[in-house]
Design a protein around this motif. Structure first.
Motif, PDB file in Angstrom:
ATOM      1  N   GLU A 155      -6.268   9.187  -3.358  1.00  0.00           N
ATOM      2  CA  GLU A 155      -7.463   9.514  -2.567  1.00  0.00           C
ATOM      3  C   GLU A 155      -7.939   8.317  -1.729  1.00  0.00           C
ATOM      4  O   GLU A 155      -8.494   8.491  -0.644  1.00  0.00           O
ATOM      5  N   VAL A 156      -7.727   7.095  -2.230  1.00  0.00           N
ATOM      6  CA  VAL A 156      -8.318   5.926  -1.558  1.00  0.00           C
ATOM      7  C   VAL A 156      -7.315   5.004  -0.876  1.00  0.00           C
ATOM      8  O   VAL A 156      -7.713   4.136  -0.093  1.00  0.00           O
ATOM      9  N   VAL A 157      -6.030   5.166  -1.153  1.00  0.00           N
ATOM     10  CA  VAL A 157      -5.067   4.175  -0.653  1.00  0.00           C
ATOM     11  C   VAL A 157      -5.016   4.144   0.880  1.00  0.00           C
ATOM     12  O   VAL A 157      -4.855   3.075   1.487  1.00  0.00           O
ATOM     13  N   ASP A 158      -5.190   5.301   1.528  1.00  0.00           N
ATOM     14  CA  ASP A 158      -5.183   5.316   3.006  1.00  0.00           C
ATOM     15  C   ASP A 158      -6.300   4.449   3.565  1.00  0.00           C
ATOM     16  O   ASP A 158      -6.110   3.711   4.531  1.00  0.00           O
ATOM     17  N   ALA A 163      -4.729   8.003 -13.265  1.00  0.00           N
ATOM     18  CA  ALA A 163      -5.167   7.196 -12.117  1.00  0.00           C
ATOM     19  C   ALA A 163      -4.463   7.585 -10.814  1.00  0.00           C
ATOM     20  O   ALA A 163      -4.841   7.085  -9.747  1.00  0.00           O
ATOM     21  N   SER A 164      -3.465   8.465 -10.879  1.00  0.00           N
ATOM     22  CA  SER A 164      -2.724   8.799  -9.655  1.00  0.00           C
ATOM     23  C   SER A 164      -3.586   9.537  -8.619  1.00  0.00           C
ATOM     24  O   SER A 164      -3.595   9.152  -7.444  1.00  0.00           O
ATOM     25  N   MET A 201       0.850  -1.205   0.000  1.00  0.00           N
ATOM     26  CA  MET A 201       0.000   0.000   0.000  1.00  0.00           C
ATOM     27  C   MET A 201       0.890   1.261   0.000  1.00  0.00           C
ATOM     28  O   MET A 201       0.586   2.248  -0.665  1.00  0.00           O
ATOM     29  N   SER A 202       1.996   1.201   0.763  1.00  0.00           N
ATOM     30  CA  SER A 202       2.933   2.335   0.772  1.00  0.00           C
ATOM     31  C   SER A 202       3.573   2.514  -0.597  1.00  0.00           C
ATOM     32  O   SER A 202       3.779   3.642  -1.057  1.00  0.00           O
ATOM     33  N   TRP A 203       3.874   1.395  -1.222  1.00  0.00           N
ATOM     34  CA  TRP A 203       4.463   1.478  -2.568  1.00  0.00           C
ATOM     35  C   TRP A 203       3.478   2.148  -3.538  1.00  0.00           C
ATOM     36  O   TRP A 203       3.859   3.011  -4.319  1.00  0.00           O
ATOM     37  N   PHE A 204       2.205   1.731  -3.461  1.00  0.00           N
ATOM     38  CA  PHE A 204       1.192   2.310  -4.365  1.00  0.00           C
ATOM     39  C   PHE A 204       1.145   3.831  -4.172  1.00  0.00           C
ATOM     40  O   PHE A 204       1.085   4.594  -5.134  1.00  0.00           O
ATOM     41  N   ARG A 205       1.169   4.234  -2.879  1.00  0.00           N
ATOM     42  CA  ARG A 205       1.082   5.669  -2.577  1.00  0.00           C
ATOM     43  C   ARG A 205       2.285   6.406  -3.163  1.00  0.00           C
ATOM     44  O   ARG A 205       2.134   7.459  -3.810  1.00  0.00           O
ATOM     45  N   ASN A 206       3.475   5.847  -2.941  1.00  0.00           N
ATOM     46  CA  ASN A 206       4.692   6.516  -3.429  1.00  0.00           C
ATOM     47  C   ASN A 206       4.728   6.595  -4.955  1.00  0.00           C
ATOM     48  O   ASN A 206       5.148   7.605  -5.524  1.00  0.00           O
ATOM     49  N   ILE A 207       4.276   5.528  -5.603  1.00  0.00           N
ATOM     50  CA  ILE A 207       4.281   5.522  -7.078  1.00  0.00           C
ATOM     51  C   ILE A 207       3.303   6.569  -7.607  1.00  0.00           C
ATOM     52  O   ILE A 207       3.616   7.320  -8.538  1.00  0.00           O
ATOM     53  N   ALA A 208       2.123   6.643  -6.988  1.00  0.00           N
ATOM     54  CA  ALA A 208       1.125   7.637  -7.433  1.00  0.00           C
ATOM     55  C   ALA A 208       1.655   9.062  -7.229  1.00  0.00           C
ATOM     56  O   ALA A 208       1.414   9.948  -8.061  1.00  0.00           O
ATOM     57  N   LYS A 224      -1.950  -4.097  -7.771  1.00  0.00           N
ATOM     58  CA  LYS A 224      -0.543  -4.456  -7.515  1.00  0.00           C
ATOM     59  C   LYS A 224       0.337  -4.434  -8.768  1.00  0.00           C
ATOM     60  O   LYS A 224       1.556  -4.285  -8.663  1.00  0.00           O
ATOM     61  N   GLU A 225      -0.268  -4.530  -9.946  1.00  0.00           N
ATOM     62  CA  GLU A 225       0.515  -4.484 -11.186  1.00  0.00           C
ATOM     63  C   GLU A 225       1.178  -3.119 -11.402  1.00  0.00           C
ATOM     64  O   GLU A 225       2.085  -2.988 -12.221  1.00  0.00           O
ATOM     65  N   VAL A 226       0.733  -2.115 -10.644  1.00  0.00           N
ATOM     66  CA  VAL A 226       1.257  -0.766 -10.828  1.00  0.00           C
ATOM     67  C   VAL A 226       2.767  -0.707 -10.609  1.00  0.00           C
ATOM     68  O   VAL A 226       3.451   0.151 -11.164  1.00  0.00           O
ATOM     69  N   VAL A 227       3.305  -1.617  -9.804  1.00  0.00           N
ATOM     70  CA  VAL A 227       4.731  -1.545  -9.491  1.00  0.00           C
ATOM     71  C   VAL A 227       5.604  -1.920 -10.690  1.00  0.00           C
ATOM     72  O   VAL A 227       6.782  -1.600 -10.712  1.00  0.00           O
ATOM     73  N   TYR A 228       5.034  -2.597 -11.677  1.00  0.00           N
ATOM     74  CA  TYR A 228       5.861  -3.036 -12.813  1.00  0.00           C
ATOM     75  C   TYR A 228       5.997  -1.965 -13.896  1.00  0.00           C
ATOM     76  O   TYR A 228       7.092  -1.638 -14.317  1.00  0.00           O
TER      77      TYR A 228
END
Length: 364
Positions: free
Chosen positions: A198-201, A192-193, A177-184, A321-325
């Motif tokens: 807005e929702v990751v928290d 989509a960022s 979840m932290s990774w998603f936030r940092n990537i956005a 989770k695919e966002v990290v790639y």
């Protein structure tokens, strides 16, 4: 042909839907020479080019069969082949029987992979996509779990178990979840960022609360009971891998089976079905659990863990989770729309879970 190692292959707009490289087709023909089968027709029906797997339908003088090229490591494939044999031969489960080679083996090793032939069950039809269909699917899943208990893998097989992995999986979900936030944050201009930020928290908080409840659950006691006690999970069970045959529900594609707590399959089936409905429905969830329970009884302690697992942000995590790639591709308009759909569906989940939370109290 002896030195060939099968590798994943590329597909693009120049290849047809089920393209398989010629050297693999030649290997398939070599493999079939190990069987006492008169093959009249061979048709490719599924491929996994990114992993190096494929399935052919064979028309033979002794009826239709399937030829499968298993994409996993041979030792891992031995685990699932052993499970399929155990279910058919010992437990008389409705899963496709394996056809033996001329020298009595269950598989052929070629190209660094295992291949096997199984009966092609006909007729098989998907259940109707309604509540009755969902009940049939859940009952068949419970039956599969119950019958898989007691399986002992062959000595040379790799042990496939996810029984001990629940804490790590939840921890990984929270970390990502932290990774998603940092990537956005790193790609603020992508469509989509902003909705992701807005929702990751909210979803991270759900995962943390779920982890707290999980640590108070009976999970540690469940693990102590061992793998054979719980049996196998299918891992990829859904509306296509459980189908109605002439004599009841059949379960197919057992290649990924592993030891685990059985409710993981049930949770995935429920949350996936609710995602397809675009809303959570208490009647559906209740009936699905009850149908499963009829075939493989759920204790109050296991029900509590099912509630915990249902409450985790599984659909959000699975889809994001695919966002990290490849974030610069993934964070597009389509993902922005997907996030909105997941959030709307998630809002309908909480009243349903609250309604069914105490269904198993006093049972046991």
């Amino acid at each position: 042909m002896k030195d060939i190692i099968i590798e994943p292959w590329l597909v693009d707009e120049t290849t047809h839907e089920f393209f398989v490289p010629e050297y693999i087709i030649q290997l398939a023909e070599e493999v079939l020479k190990n069987y006492d089968l008169s093959v009249q027709n061979m048709q490719i029906v599924t491929t996994k080019p990114d992993k190096g797997g494929a399935i052919w339908k064979l028309e033979t003088k002794s009826g239709p069969k399937s030829l499968k090229l298993l994409h996993r490591r041979p030792t891992r494939s031995l685990f699932s082949l052993g499970a399929q044999e155990y279910l058919v031969e010992v437990r008389k489960a409705r899963v496709p029987p394996i056809v033996k080679t001329k020298d009595g083996k269950s598989y052929v090793e070629a190209g660094g992979k295992l291949w096997f032939v199984a009966e092609w069950i006909e007729p098989l039809t998907p259940v109707t996509k309604d509540l009755e269909g969902a009940r049939k699917l859940c009952y068949a899943l419970g039956e599969f779990h119950r019958l898989s208990k007691g399986y002992v893998p062959p000595k040379q097989a790799e042990m496939a178990s996810r029984l001990h992995k629940w804490p790590k999986n939840y921890e990984k979900m929270i970390t990502k979840m932290s990774w998603f936030r940092n990537i956005a944050k790193y790609y603020p201009e992508m469509p989509a960022s902003p909705p992701l930020l807005e929702v990751v928290d909210r979803f991270e908080e759900q995962a943390r609360k779920g982890m707290e409840r999980f640590l108070q659950s009976s999970y540690v006691e469940f693990v102590k009971q061992g793998t054979a006690h719980w049996g196998l999970v299918h891992q990829d069970y859904g509306w296509s891998n459980g189908q109605m045959g002439a004599d009841g529900m059949w379960i197919i594609d057992l290649d990924g089976v592993a030891f685990d707590l059985p409710i993981r399959d049930l949770r995935k089936l429920i949350s996936g079905t609710m995602a397809d409905l675009y809303k959570w429905d208490a009647t559906w969830v209740r009936e699905m659990i009850l149908a499963y329970h009829e075939a493989n009884p759920i204790t109050p302690e296991l029900y509590e863990l099912l509630m915990i697992d249902l409450a985790m942000p599984n659909e959000f995590y699975k889809n994001i989770k695919e966002v990290v790639y490849e974030p610069e591709i993934f964070l597009n308009e389509q993902t922005a729309q997907l996030i909105q759909t997941i959030v709307e569906t998630d809002q309908s989940k909480w009243p349903v879970l609250a309604e069914i939370e105490n269904d198993w109290k006093g049972m046991g």
